[in-house]
Design an enzyme around this catalytic site. Structure first.
Site, PDB file in Angstrom:
ATOM      1  N   LEU A  15       0.824  -1.207   0.000  1.00 45.26           N
ATOM      2  CA  LEU A  15       0.000   0.000   0.000  1.00 45.26           C
ATOM      3  C   LEU A  15       0.860   1.259   0.000  1.00 45.26           C
ATOM      4  CD1 LEU A  15      -2.705   1.540   0.424  1.00 45.26           C
ATOM      5  CD2 LEU A  15      -2.433   1.108   2.884  1.00 45.26           C
ATOM      6  N   GLY A  17       4.403   1.450  -0.226  1.00 41.49           N
ATOM      7  CA  GLY A  17       5.496   1.418  -1.187  1.00 41.49           C
ATOM      8  C   GLY A  17       5.058   1.766  -2.601  1.00 41.49           C
ATOM      9  N   SER A 108       4.575   3.206  12.702  1.00 46.43           N
ATOM     10  CA  SER A 108       3.123   3.072  12.825  1.00 46.43           C
ATOM     11  C   SER A 108       2.674   3.766  14.104  1.00 46.43           C
ATOM     12  CB  SER A 108       2.729   1.596  12.881  1.00 46.43           C
ATOM     13  OG  SER A 108       1.401   1.446  13.320  1.00 46.43           O
ATOM     14  N   SER A 109       1.467   4.312  14.071  1.00 42.06           N
ATOM     15  CA  SER A 109       0.956   5.017  15.252  1.00 42.06           C
ATOM     16  C   SER A 109       0.661   4.067  16.413  1.00 42.06           C
ATOM     17  CB  SER A 109      -0.303   5.810  14.897  1.00 42.06           C
ATOM     18  OG  SER A 109      -1.310   4.961  14.400  1.00 42.06           O
ATOM     19  N   CYS A 110       0.696   2.746  16.159  1.00 43.40           N
ATOM     20  CA  CYS A 110       0.446   1.795  17.248  1.00 43.40           C
ATOM     21  C   CYS A 110       1.612   1.741  18.236  1.00 43.40           C
ATOM     22  CB  CYS A 110       0.161   0.406  16.703  1.00 43.40           C
ATOM     23  SG  CYS A 110       1.609  -0.419  16.017  1.00 43.40           S
ATOM     24  N   TYR A 137       3.892  -6.154  17.045  1.00 39.96           N
ATOM     25  CA  TYR A 137       4.144  -5.257  15.908  1.00 39.96           C
ATOM     26  C   TYR A 137       4.654  -3.909  16.400  1.00 39.96           C
ATOM     27  CZ  TYR A 137       3.202  -2.600  11.618  1.00 39.96           C
ATOM     28  OH  TYR A 137       3.312  -1.801  10.501  1.00 39.96           O
ATOM     29  N   LYS A 141       8.256  -1.957  15.622  1.00 41.82           N
ATOM     30  CA  LYS A 141       8.350  -0.613  15.057  1.00 41.82           C
ATOM     31  C   LYS A 141       9.106   0.342  15.976  1.00 41.82           C
ATOM     32  CE  LYS A 141       6.457  -1.085  11.046  1.00 41.82           C
ATOM     33  NZ  LYS A 141       7.260  -0.875   9.830  1.00 41.82           N
ATOM     34  N   PRO A 164       3.234   7.215  10.572  1.00 46.05           N
ATOM     35  CA  PRO A 164       1.937   7.547   9.982  1.00 46.05           C
ATOM     36  C   PRO A 164       0.770   7.037  10.820  1.00 46.05           C
ATOM     37  CG  PRO A 164       2.824   5.615   8.919  1.00 46.05           C
ATOM     38  CD  PRO A 164       3.858   6.055   9.930  1.00 46.05           C
ATOM     39  N   THR A 165      -0.357   7.673  10.644  1.00 44.10           N
ATOM     40  CA  THR A 165      -1.591   7.193  11.245  1.00 44.10           C
ATOM     41  C   THR A 165      -2.143   6.040  10.401  1.00 44.10           C
ATOM     42  OG1 THR A 165      -3.708   7.922  12.139  1.00 44.10           O
ATOM     43  CG2 THR A 165      -3.068   8.827   9.985  1.00 44.10           C
ATOM     44  N   ASN A 166      -3.390   5.634  10.643  1.00 42.70           N
ATOM     45  CA  ASN A 166      -4.009   4.535   9.879  1.00 42.70           C
ATOM     46  C   ASN A 166      -4.098   4.906   8.403  1.00 42.70           C
ATOM     47  OD1 ASN A 166      -4.939   2.793  12.219  1.00 42.70           O
ATOM     48  ND2 ASN A 166      -5.918   4.715  12.720  1.00 42.70           N
ATOM     49  N   HIS A 180      -7.123  -4.272   7.614  1.00 39.66           N
ATOM     50  CA  HIS A 180      -7.508  -3.222   8.548  1.00 39.66           C
ATOM     51  C   HIS A 180      -8.982  -2.883   8.361  1.00 39.66           C
ATOM     52  CE1 HIS A 180      -3.054  -2.580   8.541  1.00 39.66           C
ATOM     53  NE2 HIS A 180      -3.294  -2.382   9.816  1.00 39.66           N
ATOM     54  N   ASP A 270     -12.526  -3.500  20.363  1.00 41.08           N
ATOM     55  CA  ASP A 270     -12.457  -2.168  19.773  1.00 41.08           C
ATOM     56  C   ASP A 270     -11.009  -1.762  19.497  1.00 41.08           C
ATOM     57  OD1 ASP A 270     -15.090  -1.283  19.484  1.00 41.08           O
ATOM     58  OD2 ASP A 270     -15.225  -0.649  21.574  1.00 41.08           O
TER      59      ASP A 270
END
Length: 314
Positions: A15, A17, A108-110, A137, A141, A164-166, A180, A270
Site C-alpha cells: 500500500l 510502497g 506506525s501510530s500503534c 508489531y 516498530k 503515519p496514522t491509519n 484493517h 475495539d
C-alpha cells in the site's frame, strides 16, 4: 535527492510502497531500485547485504513490513515481531555499511501507549503500556525507530523515522481475515450489496475513534521529509482529524450504495479507544494532507471495483 539519485523503495508492491513509487515517478525520480519478496527476502541478512553491496543505493525508503489488522496482529504475534525485526535490522545495518546518503524508516501510530493522551505527541513514546493485541508489531516498530536514532548517534548517519496514522488507498489488503478496518468494511459492504444481505457486521461497539490518511498523501509527506527533514527524533504524519468507527462505516456504506443495516458485534475488540496524532511538528514544516476521507474512500472503492475479480479469490 536529485533526479539521478539511485533510490531503493523497500516494499514497493504494498500500500505505502506503491504510493511512494507513484509519487517519486510523478516528481521525475526514475532511477528506482525495486525488488519483490521473491527476488529479495529482506528477512535474510546475507541476501540484503549482497543486494546493498551490488546496487549501492543513495536513498532508501523502508516501507517493507508484515502488516495486518487487529485479528492478524493478535494471531500471528511471533511472525509480526520476528519478520519486522529482521527486515528493519537488515536494511538499516546494510544502509550504514554501504554508506547510504539518507534512509527513511516508516513506523506506525500503534507505537504509542494504549491509553495515551490525545492527540499523541512524539514525546509520548514509551510512557505507558501498549495495546495488547498489537504489542509485538508495536515493539518491532519502536525498535526500528531506536535503531535509526542510535545509528545516527553512534555513526553520524542521516536515518530518519516517520510515524503515519491509519492508512488506506489503492493496493490495500482487502482480505477479511487480515485486513484493517477501512478496506474490510469496503469489501463487506460491497459483497452485502451484491448479495442483497440485510445487514453488515462491524467489529466492536463502533465508538472507537480513528484517524485515516490516504496513501498518496503519506507518500507525498515522505518525499517531502526525505528532502526537508534531518532530525534524529521521529515525526508524526497524519491529518489531525478523527472519526468514530460507526461514522466511518456510514460513510463507506453511502459510497458503496449499500442500503441494509449495520450490526455491531460487541464481542469483538475495539482496540485502542482513541488514536489521533499530533501533527503540529510536520505542519510547522509546511506540509498538510490534501485528500478528504470521503474522496479517498471513493478513489479506493473505484480501485477495489476495478480489481475485484482478483480480490474475490482471497
Amino acid at each position: 535527492m536529485n533526479k539521478e539519485s539511485k533510490i531503493y523503495v523497500a516494499g514497493h508492491r504494498g500500500l505505502v510502497g506503491s504510493a511512494i513509487v507513484k509519487i517519486l515517478r510523478a516528481n521525475g525520480y526514475n532511477n528506482l531500485l525495486l525488488k519483490t519478496s521473491k527476488e529479495l527476502d529482506l528477512r535474510k541478512q546475507t541476501e540484503v547485504e549482497a543486494f546493498f553491496a551490488q546496487e549501492r543505493p543513495d536513498y532508501v525508503f523502508l516501507a517493507a513490513a508484515k502488516v495486518g489488522g487487529i485479528n492478524a496482529n493478535n494471531i500471528y504475534r511471533a511472525e509480526f515481531l520476528y519478520d519486522n525485526l529482521m527486515i528493519e535490522a537488515n536494511i538499516i545495518n546494510s544502509a550504514y555499511l554501504h554508506k547510504v546518503e539518507k534512509l527513511l524508516f516508516l513506523g506506525s501510530s500503534c507505537i504509542y501507549p494504549k491509553l495515551c493522551p490525545q492527540p499523541m505527541k512524539e514525546d509520548y513514546l514509551l510512557t505507558g503500556f501498549l495495546e495488547p493485541t498489537n504489542e509485538p508489531y508495536a515493539i518491532a516498530k519502536i525498535t526500528g525507530i531506536k535503531l535509526c536514532e542510535n545509528y545516527c548517534r553512534q555513526y553520524g548517519v542521516n536515518f530518519i523515522s516517520a510515524m503515519p496514522t491509519n492508512l488506506y488507498g489503492p493496493q490495500d489488503n482487502f482480505d477479511l481475515a487480515n485486513s484493517h478496518v477501512l478496506p474490510a468494511l469496503i469489501r463487506k459492504f460491497h459483497e452485502a450489496k451484491i448479495s442483497n444481505s440485510k445487514h453488515v457486521e462491524v467489529w466492536g461497539t463502533g465508538s472507537a475513534l480513528r484517524e485515516f490518511l490516504y496513501a498518496d498523501d503519506l507518500a507525498k509527506a515522505l518525499v517531502f521529509l526525505m528532502e526537508n527533514y534531518n532530525d534524529i527524533e521521529f515525526i508524526n504524519v497524519g491529518t489531525g482529524q478523527e472519526v468514530a468507527i460507526k461514522e466511518l462505516a456510514l460513510i463507506i456504506k453511502a459510497v458503496v450504495g449499500y442500503e441494509g443495516e449495520l450490526k455491531f458485534d460487541t464481542s469483538k475488540p475495539d482496540g485502542t479507544p482513541r488514536k489521533l496524532l499530533d501533527t503540529s511538528k510536520l505542519n510547522a514544516l509546511g506540509w498538510q494532507a490534501e485528500t478528504s476521507l470521503k474522496e479517498g474512500i471513493e478513489i479506493t472503492y473505484k480501485w477495489f471495483l476495478d480489481n475485484y475479480s482478483d480480490i474475490r479469490g482471497k
